[in-house]
Scaffold this active site. Sequence first.
Site, PDB file in Angstrom:
ATOM      1  N   ARG A   1       0.828  -1.203   0.000  1.00  0.00           N
ATOM      2  CA  ARG A   1       0.000   0.000   0.000  1.00  0.00           C
ATOM      3  C   ARG A   1       0.866   1.258   0.000  1.00  0.00           C
ATOM      4  O   ARG A   1       0.581   2.235   0.690  1.00  0.00           O
ATOM      5  CB  ARG A   1      -0.961  -0.005   1.195  1.00  0.00           C
ATOM      6  CG  ARG A   1      -2.088  -1.020   1.058  1.00  0.00           C
ATOM      7  CD  ARG A   1      -3.001  -1.006   2.250  1.00  0.00           C
ATOM      8  NE  ARG A   1      -2.295  -1.443   3.448  1.00  0.00           N
ATOM      9  CZ  ARG A   1      -2.687  -1.192   4.688  1.00  0.00           C
ATOM     10  NH1 ARG A   1      -3.789  -0.514   4.900  1.00  0.00           N
ATOM     11  NH2 ARG A   1      -1.978  -1.617   5.713  1.00  0.00           N
TER      12      ARG A   1
ATOM     13  N   SER B   1     -22.635   1.315  16.520  1.00  0.00           N
ATOM     14  CA  SER B   1     -21.281   1.611  16.988  1.00  0.00           C
ATOM     15  C   SER B   1     -21.227   2.975  17.668  1.00  0.00           C
ATOM     16  O   SER B   1     -21.926   3.912  17.283  1.00  0.00           O
ATOM     17  CB  SER B   1     -20.296   1.577  15.817  1.00  0.00           C
ATOM     18  OG  SER B   1     -20.703   2.455  14.802  1.00  0.00           O
TER      19      SER B   1
ATOM     20  N   GLU C   1     -20.077  -1.786  20.055  1.00  0.00           N
ATOM     21  CA  GLU C   1     -19.220  -2.439  19.055  1.00  0.00           C
ATOM     22  C   GLU C   1     -17.716  -2.162  19.209  1.00  0.00           C
ATOM     23  O   GLU C   1     -16.961  -2.247  18.229  1.00  0.00           O
ATOM     24  CB  GLU C   1     -19.667  -2.076  17.623  1.00  0.00           C
ATOM     25  CG  GLU C   1     -21.102  -2.478  17.315  1.00  0.00           C
ATOM     26  CD  GLU C   1     -21.549  -2.172  15.881  1.00  0.00           C
ATOM     27  OE1 GLU C   1     -20.706  -2.118  14.985  1.00  0.00           O
ATOM     28  OE2 GLU C   1     -22.769  -1.995  15.684  1.00  0.00           O
TER      29      GLU C   1
ATOM     30  N   CYS D   1      -8.300   1.363   1.325  1.00  0.00           N
ATOM     31  CA  CYS D   1      -8.250  -0.003   0.812  1.00  0.00           C
ATOM     32  C   CYS D   1      -9.064  -0.909   1.726  1.00  0.00           C
ATOM     33  O   CYS D   1      -9.221  -0.618   2.903  1.00  0.00           O
ATOM     34  CB  CYS D   1      -6.807  -0.502   0.798  1.00  0.00           C
ATOM     35  SG  CYS D   1      -5.723   0.533  -0.186  1.00  0.00           S
TER      36      CYS D   1
ATOM     37  N   ASP E   1     -27.753  -5.999  10.357  1.00  0.00           N
ATOM     38  CA  ASP E   1     -27.396  -4.967   9.376  1.00  0.00           C
ATOM     39  C   ASP E   1     -27.296  -5.547   7.976  1.00  0.00           C
ATOM     40  O   ASP E   1     -26.642  -6.565   7.766  1.00  0.00           O
ATOM     41  CB  ASP E   1     -26.042  -4.345   9.739  1.00  0.00           C
ATOM     42  CG  ASP E   1     -26.127  -3.501  11.009  1.00  0.00           C
ATOM     43  OD1 ASP E   1     -27.197  -2.910  11.256  1.00  0.00           O
ATOM     44  OD2 ASP E   1     -25.115  -3.426  11.734  1.00  0.00           O
TER      45      ASP E   1
ATOM     46  N   GLU F   1     -26.455  -3.049  -3.095  1.00  0.00           N
ATOM     47  CA  GLU F   1     -25.344  -3.114  -4.042  1.00  0.00           C
ATOM     48  C   GLU F   1     -25.158  -4.497  -4.647  1.00  0.00           C
ATOM     49  O   GLU F   1     -24.399  -4.653  -5.590  1.00  0.00           O
ATOM     50  CB  GLU F   1     -24.060  -2.586  -3.417  1.00  0.00           C
ATOM     51  CG  GLU F   1     -23.591  -3.343  -2.209  1.00  0.00           C
ATOM     52  CD  GLU F   1     -22.353  -2.683  -1.608  1.00  0.00           C
ATOM     53  OE1 GLU F   1     -22.462  -1.530  -1.172  1.00  0.00           O
ATOM     54  OE2 GLU F   1     -21.303  -3.329  -1.595  1.00  0.00           O
TER      55      GLU F   1
ATOM     56  N   GLU G   1     -30.788   5.638   6.076  1.00  0.00           N
ATOM     57  CA  GLU G   1     -30.132   6.938   6.003  1.00  0.00           C
ATOM     58  C   GLU G   1     -31.034   7.886   5.226  1.00  0.00           C
ATOM     59  O   GLU G   1     -31.330   7.636   4.066  1.00  0.00           O
ATOM     60  CB  GLU G   1     -28.794   6.765   5.276  1.00  0.00           C
ATOM     61  CG  GLU G   1     -28.086   8.066   5.011  1.00  0.00           C
ATOM     62  CD  GLU G   1     -26.821   7.853   4.179  1.00  0.00           C
ATOM     63  OE1 GLU G   1     -26.040   6.939   4.494  1.00  0.00           O
ATOM     64  OE2 GLU G   1     -26.630   8.611   3.221  1.00  0.00           O
TER      65      GLU G   1
ATOM     66  N   HIS H   1     -21.704  11.619   8.916  1.00  0.00           N
ATOM     67  CA  HIS H   1     -20.431  11.756   8.206  1.00  0.00           C
ATOM     68  C   HIS H   1     -19.684  13.022   8.582  1.00  0.00           C
ATOM     69  O   HIS H   1     -18.532  13.207   8.205  1.00  0.00           O
ATOM     70  CB  HIS H   1     -20.667  11.726   6.696  1.00  0.00           C
ATOM     71  CG  HIS H   1     -21.234  10.419   6.231  1.00  0.00           C
ATOM     72  ND1 HIS H   1     -22.572  10.223   6.030  1.00  0.00           N
ATOM     73  CD2 HIS H   1     -20.637   9.233   5.973  1.00  0.00           C
ATOM     74  CE1 HIS H   1     -22.780   8.977   5.653  1.00  0.00           C
ATOM     75  NE2 HIS H   1     -21.621   8.351   5.616  1.00  0.00           N
TER      76      HIS H   1
ATOM     77  N   CYS I   1     -26.540   6.453  10.683  1.00  0.00           N
ATOM     78  CA  CYS I   1     -25.707   5.236  10.672  1.00  0.00           C
ATOM     79  C   CYS I   1     -24.930   5.170  11.991  1.00  0.00           C
ATOM     80  O   CYS I   1     -25.173   5.964  12.900  1.00  0.00           O
ATOM     81  CB  CYS I   1     -24.762   5.272   9.465  1.00  0.00           C
ATOM     82  SG  CYS I   1     -23.908   3.702   9.161  1.00  0.00           S
TER      83      CYS I   1
HETATM   84  N1  GLN Z   1     -24.010  -1.468  13.183  1.00  0.00           N
HETATM   85  C1  GLN Z   1     -23.065  -0.867  12.324  1.00  0.00           C
HETATM   86  C2  GLN Z   1     -22.483   0.386  12.974  1.00  0.00           C
HETATM   87  O1  GLN Z   1     -23.166   1.046  13.652  1.00  0.00           O
HETATM   88  C3  GLN Z   1     -23.672  -0.498  10.987  1.00  0.00           C
HETATM   89  C4  GLN Z   1     -22.646   0.008  10.001  1.00  0.00           C
HETATM   90  C5  GLN Z   1     -23.179   0.272   8.619  1.00  0.00           C
HETATM   91  O2  GLN Z   1     -24.351   0.302   8.391  1.00  0.00           O
HETATM   92  N2  GLN Z   1     -22.318   0.502   7.680  1.00  0.00           N
HETATM   93  O3  GLN Z   1     -21.354   0.729  12.790  1.00  0.00           O
HETATM   94 ZN    ZN Z   2     -25.272   2.373   8.077  1.00  0.00          ZN
END
Ligand code: GLN
Ligand code: ZN
Length: 762
Positions: A16, A441, A492, A524, A607, A613, A673, A702, A734
Amino acid sequence: MAVAHSLGFPRIGGDRELKKALEAYWKHELDEAGLRQVGRQLRARHWQLQADAGIQLLPVGDFAWYDQVLSHSLMFGVIPPRFRPASGAIGLDTLFAMARGVGQRCCGGDAQAQEMTKWFDTNYHYLVPEFDAQQQFELSWTQLFEEVDEALALGHAVKPVVIGPLSYLWLGKAKGAEFDKLDLLERLLPVYGQVLERLGAQGVEWVQIDEPILALDLPQDWKNAFERAYNVLQRAPLKKLVATYFGGLEDNLGLAAVLPVDGLHIDLVRAPDQYPVILDRLPAYKVLSLGLVDGRNVWRCDLDKALAVLRHAAERLGERLWVAPSCSLLHSPVDLAREDRLDDELKSWLAFAVQKCAEVALLARAVNQPNAAEVQAALAESRAVQQARATSPRIHNPTVRARLAAITPADSRRASPFAERIAKQRAHLQLPAFPTTTIGSFPQTAAIRQARQAHRLGTLGEADYIAAMQAEIRHAVAVQEQLGLDVLVHGEAERNDMVEYFAEQLDGYAFTRFGWVQSYGSRCVKPAIIYGDLSRPRPMTVEWIRYAQQQTGKVMKGMLTGPVTMLMWSFPREDVSREVQARQLALAIRDEVCDLEAAGIRIVQIDEAAFREGLPLRRAQWQGYLDWAVEAFRLCASGVRDETQIHTHMCYSEFNDVIEAIAAMDADVITIETSRSQMELLEAFRAFDYPNEIGPGVYDIHSPRVPNTAEMVELLTKAAERIPAERLWVNPDCGLKTRGWAETEAALVNMVAAARQLRRSH
Ligand code: GLN
Ligand code: ZN
């Protein structure tokens, strides 16, 4: 003579190196000359590796400082005004500003980065070109020509790679006043003409023009545009190979076959059936490049199988036959030789980019010199490996197979319909209206990461590690109680990654040390490898969640990753279908869900961030995918009593076309979201009359920005216009792992206040 070539090589480096250099440059620890030096070294090394492996025509233009689509935007001068430097020429910093944005903290202005989105159905993300109705194009970036000179100076035979004009336009986005992107084609083509002209002047014989959109369902006007565009490009003084990949040409086959170019590359890994048809339709002057080595996965090529097609093609095509990976090797890890911890058996089944180049070269040699001792030895070895793998007891687990065979439709159905379940759940859970929760998390602090790493390295013993994680859980629980949240999570802290954490605890998964693949820019991922039947030898999360529940009288939500996401973010097997792998994962997760219930956990969240995707590129294949994806989710969620509430979480912003499948998953609650779409996304749920409960995210996680109560009240009010208030939950978009504690607490205080305000007014 069959020619061995490659469509592109990973640019990040086996260690990397590019990632590290980029991040050092962004932190001002490395200057531009230093960064450029690293780029030059990587390119030189990668060309040499490919040449040594036997690749005869080397790709140039597959290197990018951040992303190859972004490089094209610079090349064509598609640089939105907000990134244009006030003075001076555009340079590397312009490129990075477009990729990463320019914040107030930095230099002059304040400009939001370009949007990023997934490159077809891969986990690679590209920067979306922004076009306006007045868009002009001009040759503005000479990186490609410089790199061609660089490779030529090193004595290599090169084949520059560019994204074709139609794919480039297709991937971009029209901004401002509405207009048809296709109208820009006439203006764009002269610049392509200049690029090709200049490459020709550099002494290049062949250029590869990637048109991956030929593997998509295209509107008729886009199809028509191909012939027009390539008639114009035809005049350029060099040979052109149009490359298609990620799928079959299907209804675009006729048009692709007759384009006025000198060669066509097709993906025979994803779409082997298209071979005979294309062979029939290809004009007699054209080169056909067969993509026979999988560029998207890590498995060693079955050389006999590939060779059967190749020998047939050689008879028909003679000199006009080329061999290649199915697509650019950008999507493969770099070099298997570096893996020192994989056992020999497993390693003998794998091939990364360097090895794939050797496979391509060997296939070409097997056609050109079938009797060469080296060819015979390689084929014998390949045969032995395929056989050993097919019969290895490590792959086949009869218990898993038997369990799969015994699944009945009832296993994928909850005991009662939602209306009955929710009544029991309400009585059982005793939550207020507009219940508040988070997605799982909490901030992953430096201390947490250090503890996890020390545990991995063995410097922090098991008992101390558990104590450290339990302390994190206690902290997270205390904060949530103090904030007044209704449904708590354990935070988490023990998880490095939502897939890897579970994969590490399942049988049938393997892990590499250096198997990195670029996701975007310097980021990555190192996907785990599914090599055998999957099963759960023991509970994975129960002790942590039970401990968390013991710390509070409130409801503690268990937290799992769903089968579809586990599969999408791993390298899957090729010897069984994705459907079967998803079902195996579903059974493993189902056991975990049931064990959590037995441990007294009343809500379990599963989750499925990657659910959407997984959609195939072609519409006609959507339903097939959705059927098994929904089924896998239902299978893992349906082993519990009515009283146990199943949540799912998905973070993306397109539900319209999959809402029926989302509803069919029948999760009691879905959190999504929505904050950036101002709740517009809920329209799909309203229009469909989505029956179950929904937690539309009320703030964007974010950004470190702390949202105020009023704006969240406003969003929730909008939500309540679309979804009955008694079915709404209140939560962020999220997980909060990338945030700091201070901003997290401040935001959640306001979120809880917003929920309370809504309870009063409804
Ligand atoms: N449970 C996960 C978190 O809170 C969900 C992450 C995700 O949706 N990308 O981090
Ligand atoms: Zn999420």
